[in-house]
Design a protein around this motif. Structure first.
Motif, PDB file in Angstrom:
ATOM      1  N   ALA B 166      42.347  35.161  64.819  1.00 20.87           N
ATOM      2  CA  ALA B 166      41.231  35.712  64.049  1.00 20.87           C
ATOM      3  C   ALA B 166      41.611  36.973  63.308  1.00 20.87           C
ATOM      4  O   ALA B 166      42.545  37.692  63.689  1.00 20.87           O
ATOM      5  N   THR B 167      40.868  37.212  62.239  1.00 24.38           N
ATOM      6  CA  THR B 167      40.950  38.489  61.539  1.00 24.38           C
ATOM      7  C   THR B 167      39.541  38.789  61.009  1.00 24.38           C
ATOM      8  O   THR B 167      38.825  37.874  60.601  1.00 24.38           O
ATOM      9  N   GLY B 168      39.133  40.025  61.049  1.00 24.18           N
ATOM     10  CA  GLY B 168      37.775  40.377  60.622  1.00 24.18           C
ATOM     11  C   GLY B 168      36.739  39.820  61.580  1.00 24.18           C
ATOM     12  O   GLY B 168      37.023  39.578  62.756  1.00 24.18           O
ATOM     13  N   ASP B 169      35.528  39.600  61.057  1.00 24.71           N
ATOM     14  CA  ASP B 169      34.410  39.148  61.892  1.00 24.71           C
ATOM     15  C   ASP B 169      33.802  37.897  61.263  1.00 24.71           C
ATOM     16  O   ASP B 169      32.873  37.973  60.460  1.00 24.71           O
ATOM     17  N   ALA B 170      34.355  36.741  61.636  1.00 23.19           N
ATOM     18  CA  ALA B 170      33.910  35.491  61.022  1.00 23.19           C
ATOM     19  C   ALA B 170      32.470  35.179  61.396  1.00 23.19           C
ATOM     20  O   ALA B 170      31.669  34.783  60.546  1.00 23.19           O
ATOM     21  N   ALA B 173      30.117  37.348  59.448  1.00 24.89           N
ATOM     22  CA  ALA B 173      30.108  37.002  58.030  1.00 24.89           C
ATOM     23  C   ALA B 173      29.313  35.727  57.788  1.00 24.89           C
ATOM     24  O   ALA B 173      28.567  35.624  56.806  1.00 24.89           O
ATOM     25  N   GLY B 308      33.305  34.282  54.877  1.00 23.99           N
ATOM     26  CA  GLY B 308      33.994  34.046  56.141  1.00 23.99           C
ATOM     27  C   GLY B 308      34.207  32.574  56.397  1.00 23.99           C
ATOM     28  O   GLY B 308      33.524  31.707  55.838  1.00 23.99           O
ATOM     29  N   ARG B 310      35.029  29.909  59.742  1.00 20.42           N
ATOM     30  CA  ARG B 310      35.202  29.717  61.193  1.00 20.42           C
ATOM     31  C   ARG B 310      35.573  28.253  61.430  1.00 20.42           C
ATOM     32  O   ARG B 310      34.927  27.351  60.894  1.00 20.42           O
ATOM     33  N   ASN B 344      37.198  37.487  56.643  1.00 20.20           N
ATOM     34  CA  ASN B 344      36.669  37.220  57.989  1.00 20.20           C
ATOM     35  C   ASN B 344      36.986  35.780  58.362  1.00 20.20           C
ATOM     36  O   ASN B 344      36.476  34.842  57.744  1.00 20.20           O
ATOM     37  N   TYR B 345      37.823  35.631  59.352  1.00 22.20           N
ATOM     38  CA  TYR B 345      38.347  34.307  59.658  1.00 22.20           C
ATOM     39  C   TYR B 345      38.587  34.185  61.143  1.00 22.20           C
ATOM     40  O   TYR B 345      39.057  35.119  61.796  1.00 22.20           O
ATOM     41  N   SER B 346      38.236  33.033  61.672  1.00 18.67           N
ATOM     42  CA  SER B 346      38.516  32.795  63.076  1.00 18.67           C
ATOM     43  C   SER B 346      38.781  31.303  63.275  1.00 18.67           C
ATOM     44  O   SER B 346      38.082  30.456  62.733  1.00 18.67           O
TER      45      SER B 346
END
Lengths: 150, 770
Positions: B166-170, B173, B308, B310, B344-346
């Motif tokens: 992950a990076t950021g807050d998926a 977002a 984002g 996910r 934002n990615y997870s």
């Protein structure tokens, strides 16, 4: 049997394929086995002038026949125009399928002058290449058509 | 001559031998007293092995040896190791032969060695194995069900690894997004299928006490280390040589049971033993690849900007974990954002075990899967918000001014920092080349006539080489000939030609003077091999640096002979001269002679005009491209014809553009096969249904269009050549481009593409579903 112009006589087990005979008994390892299922065309040789998958022909069936393999194409140090065209156009990468293509092209161009791209593609539909995406092979055949005086 | 060879379209030095049928593939090698091996394989997808009786096999004509696991290792057999793992990974190892349980059809159970291949295969039929068939599970999603049969006690629930990237807050977002797109895409199981199957020839040398192994592979040094360790041999007594290789595409960079069994048989018998995989064995046992399911949620602003992403990835690993098992899911999870600005990615990655052949990287290794899923998702999103798919992409591509772009993601191979490039420029150029607006007009006209043309867009980034090192030795001999020994292990890429170009440039000698050899553990102590598009970057840089250092050494030697400073040495046509003194010169050959041991040299200089250089790096370049596929679907049959294919490619500087373009087109053919017909299909018992090249259909001359390629060049500053790898790119982009084109062709009927391959029957069913 006559192979690449040389007459020879041999006894073989009934189940020996022509491809195995060429490779194992005669040491002509330029004929490659890609599938032994008659699909990929890597083992293509000319049997009495007609292209055949040598994996599906028994050596005994070729009794009395004339067989041409990739080893017979070049004239000493001089590559055959088809070989030269494949070299010029980057028509091969790993080269495993190449001998089969060369023999198929030889048969095709011997009887066809000035083919269209579509005719070339149809003529080569029985040979699989996993590296080149065929584009440069097609180019090579078109170039060979012009280079080969026949 | 200066820099005359770099960038030149030079014919390959590899070709004449290949064209004459005089190459040396493993099966072309013959040794006196050669024996042939055949492998007994499990006919069941999942079975307990109760007893193995090889007595009739051993008594068969021509047979010299036959053994099963318990014959060699009654307990604690050596396992094939996993080389790069993830923290959550469980141990599900494969041994050289199945012991008490077989877990996929084709798994080796016993080996027979005989005087001929035919006798070995005959004798296999006399082996008696008592199996108790167990329920098999062949679908990854079904394998995760609590009631599914369990493959390994060590991996309850058939999950062999599970992690989040992950990076950021998926989640945040997506919760804040105006629009959320939810889709599932599945890529089928397919693989490389090189025209040359695998093959091994091992021979013990009674005089030297060494074991020599010729293998159709991609990483001889790694193979030596693992084989020696598994057989309890000293690494220094094992020599691995890779002869000519008929294609690898990743699947020959693996350690298979036969890689251990054949050397073991040769050692037991004290004679050379050869095994050549047949095509059926190949399809059963080669590393399978690509099979992944992506559950995706994309959060968008109303204006089309991506907020984002996910994703849950279910990766089907087959029955065991071998050397590079974690590479595909790791590269997929870190490659999903690709060239787009997705802060934002997870991704949750779930690695499932099934009763199928073992999975490992194949050309692109996770990137084709991720690219297909993302590029499909972007088309769906664009349609849903009423934007043109090209405009939607241009809005979200990372702009050139944001480079280098750190994604915040790290795979098992490398940290993902997109080093350089201009992604929007690549797409814009491709759209121009295809006459995008004109195509839409033509498409509308064609549809009114009942025809179904479609255009697919696909952008990707690829890990374009990987460290940690590659080796090169450059040596000038007394005749002025230059020998290059590289740790790379190519199989058709033309690397001998490109390394010769690089070295000829550095030493200012004609290319004919340079001879390049590869892939022999006795010639160079460390080598990494050929995979991950790394030859030009890693082997090229190592060769360049070694040659550069040889040149510097030669200058010192010349200065010593001329009694001047090395700074006063200049080079002309490969000869050393003193600046301003044109009459006095010394050839490279003479300098090499003077540098021989026992001669007079500058203080502290090692003898010999030779340097071994290791190019070491952990930083990796990323290349990228825009792919556009123009197809036409036949409404009557569902058949897909690819009529036009455009690539705008950027792999940095090019050593030999002809070879680059060859790689691109060849890769596209493999992705086209995956998009349209290739599939390793299993039935519910775990039987592979595609065991020949009729049922596993490869692209032929009538399937491939002529590819139109143009280049952008953003040199990499991560290596001295400024190059980026390109070998895998074609295969990464084309699967997604063609899938998108097919949906574009049939979208107006309401049909949607969620999985591949898009065989005529599949497309016809999509067209006739309503």
């Amino acid at each position: 049997m006559t192979v690449n112009g040389r007459q020879l006589c041999a006894a073989v087990p009934g189940r020996r394929s022509l491809a195995e005979f060429l490779r194992e008994d005669l040491g002509l390892t330029g004929t490659h086995l890609g599938c032994e299922q008659g699909v990929c065309g890597a083992c293509t040789v000319l049997l009495d002038g007609r292209s055949v998958p040598s994996c599906l022909v028994l050596a005994a069936q070729a009794d009395g026949c004339t067989v041409s393999t990739v080893e017979g194409l070049a004239d000493g140090d001089k590559l055959h125009p088809i070989q030269a065209a494949f070299w010029q156009e980057h028509g091969l990468q790993c080269g495993f399928c190449t001998p089969g293509f060369l023999m198929t092209v030889y048969e095709f161009l011997l009887s066809t002058h000035g083919p269209t791209e579509d005719e070339v593609r149809r003529a080569l539909a029985g040979n699989v290449c996993r590296c080149t995406g065929y584009q440069n092979i097609i180019k090579a055949v078109m170039a060979a058509d012009l280079m080969w005086e026949r | 001559m200066g820099s005359s060879m770099m960038g030149a379209r030079i014919r390959r030095r590899e070709d004449p031998q290949l064209l004459r049928g005089e190459a040396n593939f493993v099966d072309d090698l013959k040794l006196p007293g050669l024996l042939h091996a055949a492998i007994l394989r499990s006919p069941h997808g999942h079975a307990a092995i109760k007893a193995i009786d090889l007595s009739a096999t051993r008594a068969a004509p021509g047979v010299v040896d036959a053994f099963c696991l318990a014959d060699i290792w009654p307990e604690n057999p050596p396992a094939i190791p996993v080389l790069v793992g993830v923290e959550s990974m469980l141990q599900c190892p494969q041994y050289p032969l199945a012991g008490q349980r077989a877990r996929y059809v084709g798994e080796p159970v016993a080996i027979v060695v005989a005087n001929s291949r035919a006798e070995a295969e005959d004798a296999l039929e006399l082996a008696r194995v008592e199996y108790t068939v167990l329920p098999a599970v062949v679908d990854a999603q079904a394998a995760l069900h609590p009631d599914a049969p369990c493959l390994h006690d060590s991996a309850p629930g058939n999950i062999c690894a599970r992690w989040t990237q992950a990076t950021g807050d998926a989640a945040g977002a997506i919760a804040a997004a105006d629009i959320v797109i939810t889709e599932r895409f599945k890529m089928q199981r397919y693989t490389a299928v090189p025209l040359e199957t695998r093959g091994i020839l091992a021979t013990p040398d009674a005089v030297s006490g060494e074991l020599t192994i010729w293998v159709s592979g991609q990483w001889p040094h790694t193979a030596r280390g693992i084989t020696a360790a598994m057989l309890g041999l000293e690494e220094r007594r094992v020599r691995v040589i890779q002869p000519d290789v008929g294609g690898g595409f990743g699947v020959k960079a693996e350690i298979y049971p036969e890689d251990v069994l054949i050397p073991l048989a040769a050692t037991r018998l004290g004679r050379p033993v050869k095994w050549i995989e047949d095509r059926r064995e190949h399809l059963l046992g080669i590393a399978h690849s690509r099979e992944m399911t992506f559950d995706m949620e994309l959060g968008l602003r109303r204006d089309g900007s991506i907020l984002g992403l996910r994703v849950t990835i279910i990766s089907d690993h087959g029955a065991y974990l071998r050397t590079l098992a974690m590479v595909n899911p790791s590269l997929a999870a870190t490659g999903l954002t690709g060239p787009y600005d997705i802060p934002n990615y997870s991704a949750e990655v779930i690695c499932a075990l099934t009763n199928k052949s073992v999975c490992s990287p194949y050309r692109g290794a996770g990137a084709p899967e991720a690219t297909f899923a993302r590029e499909r998702l972007l088309d769906v999103a664009a349609r849903q918000i009423g934007m043109d798919p090209a405009a939607f992409r241009l809005k979200n591509l990372i702009p050139p001014e944001a480079m280098p772009y750190a994604t915040g993601l790290t795979s098992v191979e490398a940290t993902v920092v997109l080093d350089s490039g201009n992604f929007p420029a690549a797409l814009r150029q491709a759209l121009l080349l295809v006459d995008y607006d004109g195509f839409r007009a033509r498409q509308a006209q064609a549809r009114s006539e009942g025809r179904m043309p479609g255009l697919g867009i696909c952008m990707y980034t690829q890990l374009a080489a990987v460290g940690p090192h590659e080796s090169a030795e450059v040596r000038v001999d007394g005749q002025g000939n230059v020998t290059v020994v590289s740790g790379a292990a190519p199989g058709g890429q033309g690397t001998a030609t490109s390394l010769a170009q690089v070295v000829a440039d550095q030493l200012d000698v004609p290319m004919e003077k340079v001879r390049v050899s590869f892939a022999d553990t006795a010639r160079i102590p460390f080598g990494t091999g050929t995979y991950a598009s790394r030859n030009a970057v890693m082997a090229g840089s190592a060769a360049m640096m070694a040659a550069k250092r040889v040149r510097a050494k030669a200058a010192q030697m010349a200065a010593h002979l001329f009694e001047c400073s090395p700074d006063d040495i200049e080079w002309q046509d490969g000869d050393a001269r003193i600046v301003g003194m044109p009459g006095k010169s010394c050839s490279l050959a003479n300098l090499a002679q003077a540098a021989r041991p026992g001669g007079s040299r500058p203080e502290g200089m090692e003898p010999g005009l030779e340097i071994r250089h290791y190019f070491e790096t952990h930083a990796v370049p990323f290349s990228y491209a825009a792919h556009l596929a123009e197809v036409e679907v036949d409404p009557a049959t569902g058949g897909v014809k690819v009529n036009r294919y455009i690539v705008v490619n950027d792999c940095g500087k090019m050593i030999n553009p002809m070879l680059v373009e060859g790689q691109v087109v060849g890769g596209i053919a493999q992705g086209l096969g995956g998009a349209l017909f290739e599939e390793l299909a299993y039935d519910s018992d775990g039987d592979l249904l595609t065991t020949d090249l009729f049922s596993y259909r490869l692209p032929g001359t009538l399937d491939m269009p002529n590819v139109e390629i143009s280049h952008l060049i953003s040199p990499s500053d991560l290596n001295p050549l400024g190059v980026k790898g390109v070998g895998e790119g074609g295969a990464i982009g084309s699967h997604g481009a063609i899938a998108n084109a097919v949906e574009d062709a049939i979208a107006h009927t309401g049909a949607r593409v969620h999985q591949t391959p898009l065989r005529p029957s599949v497309v016809w069913a999509l067209l006739n579903a309503g």
